[in-house]
Each structure stands twice: as structure tokens, then as C-alpha cells.
Design a protein around this motif. Structure first.
Motif, PDB file in Angstrom:
ATOM      1  N   SER A 419     -19.885 103.504 -14.412  1.00  0.00           N
ATOM      2  CA  SER A 419     -19.492 103.207 -13.028  1.00  0.00           C
ATOM      3  C   SER A 419     -20.613 102.505 -12.271  1.00  0.00           C
ATOM      4  O   SER A 419     -20.364 101.556 -11.511  1.00  0.00           O
ATOM      5  N   LEU A 420     -21.852 102.954 -12.449  1.00  0.00           N
ATOM      6  CA  LEU A 420     -22.981 102.350 -11.745  1.00  0.00           C
ATOM      7  C   LEU A 420     -23.162 100.887 -12.143  1.00  0.00           C
ATOM      8  O   LEU A 420     -23.397 100.023 -11.280  1.00  0.00           O
ATOM      9  N   SER A 421     -23.036 100.593 -13.430  1.00  0.00           N
ATOM     10  CA  SER A 421     -23.213  99.212 -13.893  1.00  0.00           C
ATOM     11  C   SER A 421     -22.146  98.297 -13.319  1.00  0.00           C
ATOM     12  O   SER A 421     -22.448  97.162 -12.895  1.00  0.00           O
ATOM     13  N   ILE A 422     -20.906  98.772 -13.301  1.00  0.00           N
ATOM     14  CA  ILE A 422     -19.822  97.954 -12.739  1.00  0.00           C
ATOM     15  C   ILE A 422     -20.019  97.742 -11.248  1.00  0.00           C
ATOM     16  O   ILE A 422     -19.794  96.648 -10.711  1.00  0.00           O
ATOM     17  N   THR A 423     -20.467  98.797 -10.553  1.00  0.00           N
ATOM     18  CA  THR A 423     -20.696  98.697  -9.116  1.00  0.00           C
ATOM     19  C   THR A 423     -21.794  97.685  -8.793  1.00  0.00           C
ATOM     20  O   THR A 423     -21.676  96.886  -7.859  1.00  0.00           O
ATOM     21  N   ILE A 424     -22.850  97.696  -9.577  1.00  0.00           N
ATOM     22  CA  ILE A 424     -23.984  96.796  -9.327  1.00  0.00           C
ATOM     23  C   ILE A 424     -23.631  95.353  -9.660  1.00  0.00           C
ATOM     24  O   ILE A 424     -23.904  94.431  -8.865  1.00  0.00           O
ATOM     25  N   PHE A 425     -23.000  95.127 -10.819  1.00  0.00           N
ATOM     26  CA  PHE A 425     -22.766  93.763 -11.282  1.00  0.00           C
ATOM     27  C   PHE A 425     -21.376  93.226 -10.943  1.00  0.00           C
ATOM     28  O   PHE A 425     -21.138  92.027 -11.052  1.00  0.00           O
ATOM     29  N   GLY A 426     -20.432  94.104 -10.574  1.00  0.00           N
ATOM     30  CA  GLY A 426     -19.157  93.661 -10.044  1.00  0.00           C
ATOM     31  C   GLY A 426     -18.103  93.254 -11.040  1.00  0.00           C
ATOM     32  O   GLY A 426     -17.115  92.624 -10.659  1.00  0.00           O
ATOM     33  N   ALA A 427     -18.268  93.585 -12.340  1.00  0.00           N
ATOM     34  CA  ALA A 427     -17.253  93.238 -13.336  1.00  0.00           C
ATOM     35  C   ALA A 427     -17.218  94.318 -14.417  1.00  0.00           C
ATOM     36  O   ALA A 427     -18.241  94.930 -14.746  1.00  0.00           O
ATOM     37  N   THR A 428     -16.028  94.529 -14.991  1.00  0.00           N
ATOM     38  CA  THR A 428     -15.835  95.590 -15.979  1.00  0.00           C
ATOM     39  C   THR A 428     -16.732  95.423 -17.201  1.00  0.00           C
ATOM     40  O   THR A 428     -17.243  96.404 -17.740  1.00  0.00           O
ATOM     41  N   ILE A 429     -16.934  94.179 -17.634  1.00  0.00           N
ATOM     42  CA  ILE A 429     -17.703  93.943 -18.856  1.00  0.00           C
ATOM     43  C   ILE A 429     -19.101  94.538 -18.769  1.00  0.00           C
ATOM     44  O   ILE A 429     -19.670  94.988 -19.775  1.00  0.00           O
ATOM     45  N   TRP A 430     -19.674  94.590 -17.560  1.00  0.00           N
ATOM     46  CA  TRP A 430     -21.030  95.103 -17.415  1.00  0.00           C
ATOM     47  C   TRP A 430     -21.088  96.614 -17.586  1.00  0.00           C
ATOM     48  O   TRP A 430     -22.174  97.169 -17.806  1.00  0.00           O
ATOM     49  N   GLY A 431     -19.956  97.294 -17.521  1.00  0.00           N
ATOM     50  CA  GLY A 431     -19.944  98.723 -17.798  1.00  0.00           C
ATOM     51  C   GLY A 431     -20.373  99.023 -19.218  1.00  0.00           C
ATOM     52  O   GLY A 431     -20.899 100.104 -19.509  1.00  0.00           O
ATOM     53  N   THR A 432     -20.165  98.031 -20.105  1.00  0.00           N
ATOM     54  CA  THR A 432     -20.603  98.178 -21.489  1.00  0.00           C
ATOM     55  C   THR A 432     -22.102  98.446 -21.560  1.00  0.00           C
ATOM     56  O   THR A 432     -22.561  99.280 -22.345  1.00  0.00           O
ATOM     57  N   LEU A 433     -22.865  97.749 -20.723  1.00  0.00           N
ATOM     58  CA  LEU A 433     -24.310  97.934 -20.722  1.00  0.00           C
ATOM     59  C   LEU A 433     -24.690  99.364 -20.344  1.00  0.00           C
ATOM     60  O   LEU A 433     -25.652  99.924 -20.884  1.00  0.00           O
TER      61      LEU A 433
END
Length: 457
Positions: A419-433
Motif C-alpha cells: 500500500s505504501l509503495s502504491i501511495t508514494i508512486f501512484g500506480a499498482t505496478i509499484w506495489g510489486t517493489l
């Protein structure tokens, strides 16, 4: 089949078989079948079918709110409340597991009644799953469904504590990896077969049967309960109960004082076991996140249709099951720690490729996603193999109780990082990180662990 083919070699200090020269192969397969028997609770009830497609749908919402339509704010709020309430129920179950698992495992070790505990927990799991038949498609039945699933989660985790500990009774130091991989692989296969049966029943419209009032899902639950009974019984017939009683039993509350003393002793005498419990708690949560959020990544970031997501899910479980069985042999040859390190490193690498090359298209997810899925099972199976090897002898069930406890304690990490990664970067794909970062942290902790010399701690 020759006599040599009927047994697995054992050593004089094989746990659970101190005087045995061999472990009968039927005991190994009977033990592994329990994974196959109980997998539908995870794959069909909790993950893909009963909760996702039935218990959190609008059949359990106020009919007046349902009439407002899916775009109405009240409808969206009610739908979100169902998801949240289901989550709260499972959260409470997780807390109870964290509290009960290590002490109950400790008692199972002390009394030499691992199989007895496993038997009762299996029957309770069957009762919980079968009881979902009474969860009709009405708002009043929602909490009955949540309660049964929550209780089922508790007894399933406590059952796993004793099931994992029994692995030392059906394996030897030289076969522990392949035995663990066999059980885990059969579990994946059982989930696939159960899901395929559900898909076939739906394809043929349940052969004309009336499926109103949630009858289709309720019968699926009954089928899962019958499945567990049908395949779990060989363990209780062919695998002997451990006969070793190593220390006196104490009351439940007194058991926590004993637990604290045992942890202190572990710190002094088997610190590597405690360190592994910490490392595995972190990376196992990352591994859980891989499967939890994989379908969302496929759908949102790579544009998979519903059918493509299901096909990928079946393929991922198939690859995971086969690779787990294969890597079980590498576990015995290389050692479980090397298998875990290789698996986690591959997962981190594949996850990074998915993020960096996601613009290339779905082929990236098909290749890297299946590679990533194929490493989850070996890492999980080798983890319980390694814990069996570094657990102080006679305290295996207690250690697996702590294994469940630490896993529950860290279960917030992957969802939070997602959730934090998506919130920061604004796209679902970044949740992978976010999920990959948790796996990488667990890998780093494992690399820092000092593994004892070969043999039992």
C-alpha cells in the motif's frame, strides 16, 4: 517393487524412530497426503471461491442498500464494510494463533501426542468447513460465515504446528528435504484439482441443480469438508504416534512461563533457531504477498482478463507444486539454506524485472511471474526443513508453534509495503517493489544467520 524401494533410509538418531532402521514409504505418503487433504480450505474457501465470490458479495448486504445500485456511496461503503469485517475476523484468529500455538505445541511435545492433537484439529477444521453449508445468502448469516472461517483458520494453524513437527517422524536427516517438498507439492496439486472441479461444476451449470440462496457455494464447502476426510485419514492409520515424553506437562497459563524460560534457553543454547524464526517470519510474509497480490498486478498493471487471471493462477500453482517436489531433492543435496537463498534471490530478481520491463507487455508477467511462483514453494518447503534441522530435539512442535507465531507477528509487513509503495508512486505496478522489499529484507537476515553444523541441533 523391491524391499529397497519400499523404505527410505534412516539413521540411528532419526527423530521419532530412535530404534528404526528405515522409514516405510507408506508413512511418508500418508503424512504428505494431509497437505493435499487440507489445501482446499486455503485455495477454495479462503482465497479464490467462498470468501471472494460469495461471502463478501451483496447477498450479505442490506437489501435496501443493494437496491441503490453499485455506484451509490452507501452501496460502496457497505461492500467495503463486508471486506473489513471479514478481515477483522481473520485478524482475531491470527492473534489467537499467535497466543496459543507455541504453548499447545509445547504440550504436544511434552505429552508425545502430536498425532492426537492433529487429529482433533483436523476434525474441527472439517466441522468448520462443513458448517459453512448453513451460511445462507442473507445478511444475518454473514457473521456465522466469518466466525466459521476464523475458527477454521485457528485450528488449521494449530494443526499445522503438529503436522510440521511430525515430519521428523517420517524422514531422516538425509531425506527431510524431499519429504517436506513432497508434502508441500501435493498441497499445491490438491488446490489445483479442487479448483478445477469447481470450474467444471460451474461450466456445466451444476447439471441443472437449483443454486439459489448460495446453494452452489454451500455445497462447495461441504465438498471441501468431505475432501479433507477422504484424504487425511491415511496419516492417522499409517503414521505412528511419537512415544517420547521428554518433560512433565503444566497448565496452560503456566505454559507461558515455561515458554519464556524456553526462549531464554534458546537464546543461550540455540540462537541460530531464534534468528531463523525472525528471518523466516519476514520473508514468509513477503512470499505470502507474492500470491496475495499477484492476481491484482496481472489484472491492473498488465491488463489480464478475469479468465486470464484464473488460467495464470492455475499455471502458477502447477509450477509451484512441481518445482517444490523437485527442489526437495536439492534440499537434501545442497542443504535447505542454499535452496532458500537461491529461491529468495530469484524472486527478488524476477520482481525487479516485472517492474522495470512492465511496459513491454503481458509476456513479461507470464515469464517472470511463473518463475517467481516456481520459487515460492521451494522456499516454504525448505524453510520447514531447515527449522526441523535446527530445532532442539524433542521440541519440534514447540518450535513450529513459534514458527506460526512469528509468521503471524510479521503478517502486516507485505500488505503495508504494498500500500505504501502504491501511495508514494501512484500506480499498482509499484506495489510489486514493496512486496519484493520485504522478501529482500528476509533474505538479508537469513544470510546473516549462522547455520549449525549438519545434523540436529
Amino acid at each position: 517393487m523391491s524391499d529397497h524401494d519400499d523404505v527410505l533410509p534412516a539413521t540411528a538418531d532419526a527423530p521419532g524412530h530412535p530404534d528404526a532402521d528405515s522409514v516405510p514409504r507408506q508413512q511418508v505418503w500418508a503424512w504428505a497426503l494431509w497437505d493435499w487433504a487440507t489445501q482446499p480450505f486455503n485455495s477454495v474457501i479462503i482465497t479464490f471461491v467462498f470468501t471472494a465470490l460469495y461471502l463478501t458479495k451483496d447477498s450479505f448486504m442490506d437489501p435496501a442498500v443493494v437496491e441503490l445500485g453499485e455506484n451509490d456511496p452507501a452501496y460502496k461503503a457497505a461492500s467495503a464494510a463486508l471486506d473489513a469485517n471479514l478481515g477483522w475476523g481473520i485478524t482475531v484468529a491470527g492473534i489467537l494463533v499467535a497466543v496459543l500455538a507455541p504453548v499447545l505445541g509445547q504440550r504436544a511435545d511434552a505429552t508425545g501426542r502430536r498425532k492426537s492433537w492433529l487429529g482433533w484439529m483436523t476434525l474441527l477444521l472439517v466441522a468448520c468447513v462443513g458448517g459453512l453449508y448453513f451460511v445462507e445468502a442473507t445478511p444475518d448469516a454473514f457473521w456465522l460465515g466469518v466466525g466459521l472461517i476464523a475458527v477454521g483458520s485457528i485450528v488449521a494453524e494449530i494443526a499445522n504446528v503438529n503436522y510440521y513437527a511430525m515430519m521428523t517422524q517420517v524422514s531422516t536427516p538425509s531425506t527431510m528435504g524431499r519429504v517436506s517438498g513432497l508434502g508441500w507439492g501435493l498441497g499445491y496439486m490438491g488446490g489445483i484439482v479442487a479448483l478445477v472441479i469447481v470450474v467444471l461444476l460451474d461450466t456445466f451449470d451444476w447439471f441443472g441443480m437449483d443454486t439459489s440462496n448460495g446453494m452452489a457455494y454451500r455445497l462447495i464447502a461441504v465438498g471441501c469438508a468431505v475432501w479433507t476426510l477422504a484424504f487425511a485419514w491415511p496419516l492417522f492409520v499409517y503414521v505412528p504416534e511419537t512415544k517420547v515424553r521428554r518433560r512433565p506437562t503444566v497448565g496452560l497459563l503456566r505454559g507461558y512461563a515455561v515458554l519464556v524460560a524456553d526462549l531464554r534457553r534458546l537464546w543461550n543454547e540455540a540462537r541460530s533457531t531464534l534468528w531463523f524464526l525472525l528471518a523466516s517470519a519476514v520473508y514468509r510474509d513477503g512470499l505470502a504477498g507474492v500470491f496475495t497480490f499477484g492476481a491484482i498486478i496481472a489484472a491492473k498493471a498488465f491488463g489480464f482478463s478475469d479468465q486470464q487471471v484464473i488460467i495464470f493462477g492455475i499455471a502458477a500453482n502447477l509450477v509451484a507444486g512441481v518445482s517444490t517436489i523437485i527442489f526437495g531433492r536439492f534440499d537434501d543435496r545442497w542443504g535447505p539454506r542454499r535452496v532458500i537463498v537461491l529461491s529468495l534471490a530469484t524472486i527478488v530478481g524476477a520482481g525487479l524485472v516485472i517492474v522495470v520491463l512492465h511496459s513491454v507487455g503481458a509476456i513479461v508477467f507470464w515469464i517472470c511471474g511463473l518463475l517467481l511462483s516456481g520459487m515460492v514453494g521451494p522456499a516454504q518447503a525448505a524453510s520447514r526443513s531447515l527449522l526441523s534441522r535446527v530445532s532442539p530435539e524433542g521440541r519440534e512442535a514447540e518450535m513450529f508453534g513459534l514458527y506460526a507465531t512469528t509468521g503471524r507477528a510479521a503478517s502486516f509487513m507485505a500488505p503495508a509495503m504494498w500500500s505504501l509503495s502504491i501511495t508514494i508512486f501512484g500506480a499498482t505496478i509499484w506495489g510489486t517493489l514493496g512486496v519484493i522489499a520485504v522478501v529482500a529484507l528476509g533474505l538479508a537476515l537469513l544470510v546473516l544467520m549462522k547455520t549449525p553444523q549438519p545434523g540436529r541441533a
